[in-house]
Design an enzyme around this catalytic site. Structure first.
Site, PDB file in Angstrom:
ATOM      1  N   HIS A   1      -2.851  -7.510  -0.553  1.00 32.35           N
ATOM      2  CA  HIS A   1      -4.008  -7.074   0.232  1.00 32.35           C
ATOM      3  C   HIS A   1      -5.300  -7.164  -0.578  1.00 32.35           C
ATOM      4  CE1 HIS A   1      -4.213  -3.371  -2.108  1.00 32.35           C
ATOM      5  NE2 HIS A   1      -2.900  -3.287  -1.979  1.00 32.35           N
ATOM      6  N   GLY A   2      -6.441  -7.068   0.108  1.00 26.86           N
ATOM      7  CA  GLY A   2      -7.733  -7.060  -0.560  1.00 26.86           C
ATOM      8  C   GLY A   2      -7.968  -5.772  -1.337  1.00 26.86           C
TER       9      GLY A   2
ATOM     10  N   ARG B   1      -4.306  -0.981   4.810  1.00 28.64           N
ATOM     11  CA  ARG B   1      -4.980  -1.938   3.943  1.00 28.64           C
ATOM     12  C   ARG B   1      -4.375  -3.333   4.083  1.00 28.64           C
ATOM     13  NH1 ARG B   1      -1.758   1.475   0.849  1.00 28.64           N
ATOM     14  NH2 ARG B   1      -0.500   0.613  -0.866  1.00 28.64           N
TER      15      ARG B   1
ATOM     16  N   GLU C   1       4.571  -0.943  -0.089  1.00 35.47           N
ATOM     17  CA  GLU C   1       4.597  -0.816  -1.546  1.00 35.47           C
ATOM     18  C   GLU C   1       5.686   0.169  -1.948  1.00 35.47           C
ATOM     19  OE1 GLU C   1       4.418  -1.865  -4.373  1.00 35.47           O
ATOM     20  OE2 GLU C   1       2.277  -1.938  -4.877  1.00 35.47           O
TER      21      GLU C   1
END
Length: 235
Positions: free
Chosen positions: A10-11, A59, A98
């Site tokens: 992700h960013g 996110r 995650e």
């Protein structure tokens, strides 16, 4: 039929900037993170995707949405690609989350470093931590008073389950490429599982980087780890 997974981190997020632990908890993309996501999409404009997935954390979902939007815009501007169709079906999957850090969630990254010092008796380099990823996950699981942190077997089981289910579904439709937006340690786990000799490098999985794996007849091969060349093309 072969299926190639493009795993993107992700960013950049607010917690990344603040050096806070971000596993199952969440924080919004920064302005730089929004830029990361759009560059990711533009950099993959010439890649045809059969589908796209994101972790169920916001996110990752926002990164995927922004990336697909930017990719579609870029493809529409290219005559050789615009006729090929631009829309990619997308959904989220909790198996792409995650690692969960239990009682460390949202805390300063220093607390994680302190716990790893308790495990190893030293401050290991990032490269050495990558090589001992399974030990770290199992220790965090064993020392988490909340009982939420997973051991390494649980993390790899959900990752392998996603890969197999998704690849077989795409194989039925003729194979192809799949874009997946996930997280740094889950992507590192992917490398650890399928090419342990490459697990130390790059030492960091950068925001919007690509790690590519190929699935064919149930066998998985790592093709690329933490690549950023697509971001250079998107500038």
């Amino acid at each position: 039929m072969a299926v190639t997974f493009y795993f993107a981190r992700h960013g950049e997020t607010q917690f990344n900037v603040e050096n806070r632990i971000q596993g199952w908890c969440d924080s919004p993309l920064t302005d730089a993170g929004i830029c990361d996501a759009r560059r990711l999409g533009r950099g993959l404009a010439d890649v045809a995707f059969a589908g796209a997935y994101a972790s169920d954390r916001s996110r990752a979902q926002r990164t995927l949405a922004l990336a697909l939007e930017a990719r579609e815009d870029a493809r529409r501007s290219l005559p050789e690609l615009s006729a090929a169709g631009v829309s990619v079906p997308a959904c989220c999957d909790e198996r792409l989350r995650e690692w969960c850090f239990g009682d460390l969630e949202g805390e300063s990254s220093q607390r994680l470093r302190d716990r790893l010092f308790d495990l190893f008796g030293d401050h290991l380099s990032r490269e050495e931590q990558n090589r001992r990823l399974n030990e770290i996950a199992d220790y965090l699981h064993a020392t988490d008073p909340t009982g939420r942190a997973e051991d390494f077997a649980a993390i790899t089981a959900r990752l392998d389950s996603f890969l197999d289910d998704c690849a077989r579904a795409v194989e039925v439709r003729g194979g192809g490429n799949v874009l997946v937006v996930s997280h740094a340690l889950l992507i590192r786990t992917l490398i650890f599982q399928y090419d342990r000799g490459c697990v130390a490098m790059p030492s960091n999985i950068g925001n919007a980087s690509i790690t590519k794996v190929r699935w064919e007849d149930g066998a998985i091969t790592l093709e690329e780890a933490g690549a950023t060349g697509h971001l250079d093309r998107a500038v």
